[in-house]
Design an enzyme around this catalytic site. Structure first.
Site, short mmCIF file in Angstrom:
data_model
loop_
_atom_site.label_atom_id
_atom_site.label_comp_id
_atom_site.label_asym_id
_atom_site.label_seq_id
_atom_site.Cartn_x
_atom_site.Cartn_y
_atom_site.Cartn_z
N ASP A 110 0.73 -1.19 0.00
CA ASP A 110 0.02 -0.15 0.10
C ASP A 110 0.95 1.18 -0.11
O ASP A 110 0.85 2.34 -0.94
CB ASP A 110 -0.94 -0.14 1.48
CG ASP A 110 -0.32 -0.39 2.49
OD1 ASP A 110 1.06 -0.47 2.43
OD2 ASP A 110 -0.91 -0.51 3.61
N ASP A 113 7.09 3.66 3.42
CA ASP A 113 7.28 4.77 4.39
C ASP A 113 8.80 4.69 4.80
O ASP A 113 9.72 5.30 4.05
CB ASP A 113 6.43 4.56 5.63
CG ASP A 113 6.29 5.43 6.74
OD1 ASP A 113 7.13 6.75 6.50
OD2 ASP A 113 5.72 5.34 7.73
N ARG A 175 -10.37 0.92 6.60
CA ARG A 175 -9.80 0.30 5.33
C ARG A 175 -10.56 0.63 4.18
O ARG A 175 -10.46 0.66 2.91
CB ARG A 175 -9.67 -1.16 5.32
CG ARG A 175 -8.58 -1.49 6.55
CD ARG A 175 -8.08 -2.74 6.24
NE ARG A 175 -7.30 -3.18 7.35
CZ ARG A 175 -6.02 -3.20 7.45
NH1 ARG A 175 -5.32 -2.37 6.66
NH2 ARG A 175 -5.25 -3.64 8.69
P1 5GP Z 1 7.64 1.18 5.96
O1 5GP Z 1 7.93 -0.25 6.65
O2 5GP Z 1 7.96 1.28 4.79
O3 5GP Z 1 7.89 2.06 7.13
O4 5GP Z 1 6.01 1.06 6.14
C1 5GP Z 1 5.15 0.43 5.31
C2 5GP Z 1 4.03 -0.42 6.05
O5 5GP Z 1 3.46 0.40 7.15
C3 5GP Z 1 2.86 -0.07 5.06
O6 5GP Z 1 2.65 -1.37 4.68
C4 5GP Z 1 1.76 0.14 5.82
O7 5GP Z 1 1.10 -1.05 6.22
C5 5GP Z 1 2.45 1.06 7.01
N1 5GP Z 1 2.35 2.24 6.81
C6 5GP Z 1 3.19 3.20 6.66
N2 5GP Z 1 2.66 4.29 6.81
C7 5GP Z 1 1.13 4.43 6.85
C8 5GP Z 1 0.22 5.33 7.05
O8 5GP Z 1 0.44 6.57 6.90
N3 5GP Z 1 -0.84 4.93 7.34
C9 5GP Z 1 -1.23 3.54 7.48
N4 5GP Z 1 -2.48 3.33 7.83
N5 5GP Z 1 -0.25 2.64 7.56
C10 5GP Z 1 0.93 3.05 7.23
MG MG Z 2 1.12 -2.80 5.09
#
Ligand code: 5GP
Ligand code: MG
Length: 196
Positions: A110, A113, A175
Site C-alpha cells: 500500500d 514509508d 480500510r
Molecule cells: P515501512 O515499513 O515502509 O515503514 O512501512 C510500510 C508499512 O507500514 C505499510 O505496509 C503500511 O502498512 C504501514 N504504514 C506506513 N505508513 C502508513 C500510514 O500513513 N498509514 C497507515 N495506515 N499505514 C502506514
Molecule cells: Mg502494510
C-alpha cells in the site's frame, strides 16, 4: 466514520485513473520477459496484506495476463500504532512456495514509508531465487528513507503524515474508505478508533 476525516488527500477518481496507468506500465514490462522464457516461467504477484488488499484487487483487474497470486501478511503498525514498530510476518495466510525459480515476481504494498517492510519482504523473496523481482506501491511518503528506496512503480507521492482509506487502516478501521485521507487529531487522542 466520515466525521473522523480531516482532509481528503487523493480522491477515488484520481486513484482509479492512476491504477489503470500503473497496470499499463506493469503489463508492458512483464509480458515480454514471460514470452521470452517460452512457457518456462510465469508471473507471481505477491501482495503484502492487509493494506494492499483494495489496491491489488483494483490493479489485477487491469492486468490482462496469466498470473499466480501469493499472499504474504506483514504488520508494522499493530493495533493503534501510528509509527512503525518494525515489520513482522504473520501466518497462516502466507502462500509462498519454497522456490520461485520460474517466477517473475511483483511485490505490491500500500505505502512506502521507512522502506523496512519492502526490504524485509524483498530479502525473503530473493532467497527463493525468482527470475526477476519488481516492487510496486500505491503511495510513497515524502521522507528521505522512502524517496531513496528503489521502487519500480508507485502511484502517488504524499506528505509525511499518517493516512487511512483505500485499504490503509488505523487500529484496523477505515480500510473501506474509498479515498485516501488524513484523520482528525481527536481520533487518535480518544478511543474513537475502536468504535467508529
Ligand atoms: P515501512 O515499513 O515502509 O515503514 O512501512 C510500510 C508499512 O507500514 C505499510 O505496509 C503500511 O502498512 C504501514 N504504514 C506506513 N505508513 C502508513 C500510514 O500513513 N498509514 C497507515 N495506515 N499505514 C502506514
Ligand atoms: Mg502494510
Amino acid at each position: 466514520m466520515h466525521s473522523d476525516i480531516d482532509q481528503v488527500l487523493i480522491h477515488r477518481s484520481q486513484i482509479a485513473q492512476r491504477v489503470e496507468q500503473l497496470a499499463h506500465e506493469i503489463s508492458r514490462d512483464l509480458i515480454d520477459p514471460v514470452h521470452a522464457d517460452d512457457g518456462h516461467s510465469h508471473i507471481a504477484l505477491v501482495p503484502i496484506l492487509t493494506g494492499s488488499l483494495i489496491f491489488v484487487a483494483d490493479l489485477i483487474r487491469h492486468l490482462p495476463m496469466r498470473m499466480q497470486i501469493r499472499l504474504i501478511s506483514v504488520s508494522s503498525y499493530p493495533d493503534r500504532a501510528t509509527t512503525s514498530q518494525g515489520p513482522n510476518i504473520r501466518t497462516p495466510l502466507d502462500t509462498l512456495p519454497d522456490s520461485l525459480d520460474d517466477a517473475h515476481v511483483l511485490v505490491i504494498d500500500d505505502i512506502l514509508d521507512s522502506g523496512r517492510t519492502l526490504q524485509f519482504v524483498t530479502d525473503l523473496l530473493r532467497a527463493k531465487n525468482p527470475r526477476s523481482l519488481r516492487t510496486c506501491v500505491m503511495l510513497r511518503k515524502q521522507r528521505r528513507d522512502a524517496l531513496s528506496f528503489p521502487i519500480d512503480y508507485f502511484g502517488f507521492d504524499i506528505p509525511d503524515s499518517f493516512v487511512v482509506g483505500y485499504g490503509l487502516d488505523y487500529n484496523n478501521y477505515y480500510r473501506n474508505l474509498p479515498d485516501i485521507v488524513t484523520l482528525r487529531q481527536e481520533v487518535f487522542s480518544t478511543a474513537k478508533g475502536l468504535t467508529a
